[in-house]
Structure formats: structure tokens, C-alpha cells
Design a protein around this motif. Structure first.
Motif, PDB file in Angstrom:
ATOM      1  N   HIS A 197      11.104  -0.026  -2.855  1.00  0.00           N
ATOM      2  CA  HIS A 197      11.027  -1.425  -3.269  1.00  0.00           C
ATOM      3  C   HIS A 197      11.236  -2.403  -2.120  1.00  0.00           C
ATOM      4  O   HIS A 197      11.107  -3.615  -2.306  1.00  0.00           O
ATOM      5  N   GLN A 198      11.528  -1.890  -0.916  1.00  0.00           N
ATOM      6  CA  GLN A 198      11.709  -2.751   0.253  1.00  0.00           C
ATOM      7  C   GLN A 198      10.461  -2.820   1.132  1.00  0.00           C
ATOM      8  O   GLN A 198      10.387  -3.664   2.035  1.00  0.00           O
ATOM      9  N   VAL A 241       5.249   1.253  -7.973  1.00  0.00           N
ATOM     10  CA  VAL A 241       5.613   1.224  -6.553  1.00  0.00           C
ATOM     11  C   VAL A 241       4.709   0.331  -5.715  1.00  0.00           C
ATOM     12  O   VAL A 241       5.048  -0.018  -4.588  1.00  0.00           O
ATOM     13  N   ASP A 242       3.557  -0.040  -6.239  1.00  0.00           N
ATOM     14  CA  ASP A 242       2.628  -0.912  -5.508  1.00  0.00           C
ATOM     15  C   ASP A 242       1.916  -1.823  -6.505  1.00  0.00           C
ATOM     16  O   ASP A 242       0.710  -1.709  -6.735  1.00  0.00           O
ATOM     17  N   PRO A 243       2.676  -2.737  -7.121  1.00  0.00           N
ATOM     18  CA  PRO A 243       2.143  -3.504  -8.253  1.00  0.00           C
ATOM     19  C   PRO A 243       0.917  -4.343  -7.936  1.00  0.00           C
ATOM     20  O   PRO A 243       0.073  -4.564  -8.804  1.00  0.00           O
ATOM     21  N   THR A 244       0.787  -4.814  -6.707  1.00  0.00           N
ATOM     22  CA  THR A 244      -0.356  -5.656  -6.343  1.00  0.00           C
ATOM     23  C   THR A 244      -1.397  -4.926  -5.498  1.00  0.00           C
ATOM     24  O   THR A 244      -2.423  -5.507  -5.149  1.00  0.00           O
ATOM     25  N   GLY A 245      -1.121  -3.669  -5.154  1.00  0.00           N
ATOM     26  CA  GLY A 245      -2.030  -2.933  -4.270  1.00  0.00           C
ATOM     27  C   GLY A 245      -1.868  -3.310  -2.811  1.00  0.00           C
ATOM     28  O   GLY A 245      -2.668  -2.891  -1.965  1.00  0.00           O
ATOM     29  N   LEU A 246      -0.814  -4.070  -2.477  1.00  0.00           N
ATOM     30  CA  LEU A 246      -0.601  -4.537  -1.109  1.00  0.00           C
ATOM     31  C   LEU A 246      -0.414  -3.388  -0.128  1.00  0.00           C
ATOM     32  O   LEU A 246      -1.006  -3.372   0.956  1.00  0.00           O
TER      33      LEU A 246
END
Length: 338
Positions: free
Chosen positions: A80-81, A126-131
Motif C-alpha cells: 500500500h506504500q 493492490v493496484d486500484p487505478t492500474g498505476l
């Protein structure tokens, strides 16, 4: 080898110290008290037997661009960091740079080069926006599973509890030359880093314990051995593990050890506080989404019920919210009789 370690917490500090002591050119990408301590005194490692080692020649900086392109980047932040530094990682990565990801839980790249029905699916927990997937190209990534237990006991000071094993694996299952090379570097530093053909199976084996022991410990303020030896907690852990095993099976994963043996392995670690319990006590946000929320999500994806895991997830998320609102942590307080 020119190596950047992003994060000098328990695991990043441990790996970076071991590599530096073995003669590798190590730069820690850190901030705050850790940056000050490592810049001034190097990094100190207290081994499990009490032996102390100091690597004084490491570099430390909070400036990714100043660190420059590396041969190896070890991403040692908690899941999450990572979002917060995703835009900066590119400063460290050249055409041939290898990025070893050391996050617990289901990694953001899990379905890249996975094949099958879910190829390319973005794990939103773990990657909600696909960033992350957009900033760290899959061809740079070498998967890794972290088994050692360690604690950051002071800025720039790492206490190693037990374990040296860091299995590595390519996303496509190949045994590549670069994987062999990184494995050799780790082994030269005294770490065990076998190259596996199926790193996802190893991820699930580690997660199998994390999905239950971390939230149970965070909620009950108990160590691994306490959970394993208390019948009700052991039964709950087993129930959560059975649900996770069912989800993994839907994704083609089988475990090489029995459920009971996995619990026994955790019990042998002893009076160790899980990373999630350490975070709750310190008032840090726990890595609940990568360790538990991801399994809930994959349960939904595969049509697999996970009621015990769902309950633990909800309770830790509520605790996380309360900690955030109250700007505090939760620690057991010893009462002294009057």
C-alpha cells in the motif's frame, strides 16, 4: 552490482545490509529518520544470534533522480506504500534494469504473463487505478517471496529474527540468465534465493499463512506461537486457510505442504509479532488489502466463498479506519497491580 533498495524497513534494511556487507554497491532510497541515520552511520544489522554488523559504505538518498539508473532495484516497500513512489521509480530503471518486488500478498503483476481466462486482470486491491502496472513494465519484473522475519528496532538498525530464504521467479516461468545472476548475488550475500519455475505457487504458499496469521494477530495482539497454540485461534486460522486454498485451486495453484504442516511452520517461528501487528502498534496503516483483501477479491473473481476471510478483512479495515481517525495505534498495555 549497482543496487537500489527502495525502503529501509525490516526487510529492505535486512536485504540491503546483507548485500552491502558482501561488497555490492548499495543505495537506500529512504526518507526521514532512516535517511539521517543511514547517511550518518551506515546501516546496522543485528543477526538472530546477537552478532552485530555495520555496513558503513552504503549510500542513502531521498532523491530517485540523483541515485540514477541501477542494475537491480529492490522494491521493499509494503504494497500500500508503492503507489506514492510509482512515478519516481523510472529514474532508477534503464533498459536492462531488473526490478525485484518484495511485497507480501498478491502482487500487482500477478496476472501479467499469467495466461488463461484472467490474463491481464488488474488486482484492484493492490493496484486500484492500474498505476503500478503502467509505471513498472512487466518485462523488468522478477518476482520474489520473502520468508525471513526481521524488525526495524531503531532508525538504520535492523534486528534479524529468523530465515534467509528469498525465492525468485520470472513471470513467464522461464529460468532466465538474469534470474540466475540475481540469485548468485543473493547467495554470495548469505541469502537463499532459488530460481523457481512457478513463483505464483510460492507466493500463495507464503500468503496461505499471511492471510490468517496477520489479521488474527493484529486483532488479538498475539504472536505466531500464541495463535497456533490457542485452540480457538488455531481453528480460525485453519478455516481461513481452507478458504484461501480453494481460491488458489481455482487459479491452478496447488500447495506442496499440508495445511497442518504450514501451521506448524508458523508455530516454530515462536514469539514473533507479524508485520501487521507491528504496524497496528506503531500506528501505521496495515497492509490489509494486499494480504487479505486480494484473496477476498480473487474469491469473488473465481466464485469461491470466503466467509471467514471476509470477516477478518472487515474487522481490520474498521480498525484501520479508527486508527486513522484517531491518529493513533493500538498496543497492549501491561497493568501493574496497586
Amino acid at each position: 552490482m549497482k543496487i537500489a533498495i527502495i525502503g529501509a524497513g525490516a526487510i529492505g534494511g535486512y536485504v540491503g545490509a546483507k548485500l552491502a556487507l558482501a561488497g555490492e554497491e548499495v543505495t537506500f532510497i529512504v526518507r526521514g529518520a532512516n535517511l539521517e541515520a543511514i547517511s550518518a552511520r551506515g546501516i546496522k544489522l543485528i543477526d538472530h544470534d546477537g552478532t552485530e554488523h555495520v555496513a558503513p559504505n552504503v549510500k542513502a538518498t531521498g532523491d530517485y533522480a540523483a541515485a540514477g539508473v541501477q542494475e537491480l532495484v529492490i522494491l521493499a516497500l509494503k504494497a500500500h506504500q508503492v503507489d506514492a513512489v510509482a512515478d519516481q521509480i523510472g529514474h532508477l530503471v534503464g533498459p536492462d534494469t531488473v526490478v525485484v518486488t518484495m511485497q507480501n500478498g498478491i502482487p500487482f503483476w500477478y496476472f501479467h504473463q499469467h495466461g488463461g481466462t484472467h490474463e491481464g486482470y488488474v488486482v484492484k486491491s493492490v493496484d486500484p487505478t492500474g498505476l503500478l502496472a503502467s509505471k513498472i513494465a512487466p518485462h523488468h519484473i522478477l518476482g520474489c517471496v520473502v520468508y525471513p522475519a526481521a524488525e526495524l528496532i531503531a532508525p538504520g538498525v535492523i534486528q534479524h529474527v529468523e530465515g534467509e530464504r528469498f525465492p525468485l521467479g520470472e513471470l513467464d516461468g522461464s529460468i532466465s540468465e538474469r534470474a540466475r545472476q540475481i540469485s548468485a548475488v543473493f547467495q554470495h550475500a548469505g541469502l537463499k534465493a532459488p530460481v523457481l519455475e512457478n513463483i505464483r505457487a510460492e507466493i500463495w504458499l507464503k500468503l496461505w499463512g499471511n492471510v490468517c496469521f496477520n489479521p488474527i494477530s493484529a486483532l488479538s495482539h498475539s504472536t505466531l506461537v500464541d495463535i497456533c497454540q490457542y485452540p480457538l485461534a488455531r481453528e480460525l486460522a485453519a478455516a481461513m486457510m481452507e478458504e484461501a486454498q480453494a481460491v488458489a485451486a481455482k487459479l491452478g495453484i496447488s500447495f506442496r505442504v499440508t495445511l497442518e504442516r504450514r501451521i506448524e511452520g508458523a508455530e516454530k517461528v515462536g514469539k514473533h509479532k507479524t508485520s501487521m501487528l507491528q504496524d497496528v502498534e506503531a500506528g501505521r496503516g496495515p497492509e490489509i488489502d494486499a494480504l487479505v483483501g486480494s484473496v477476498v477479491e480473487l474469491g469473488r473473481l473465481t466464485g469461491t466463498p470466503t466467509p471467514h476471510i471476509d470477516s477478518a478483512y472487515a474487522l481490520v479495515k474498521m480498525l484501520e479506519r479508527t486508527m486513522h481517525e484517531e491518529h493513533g495505534g493500538v498496543r497492549m498495555q501491561r497493568l501493574v497491580a496497586a
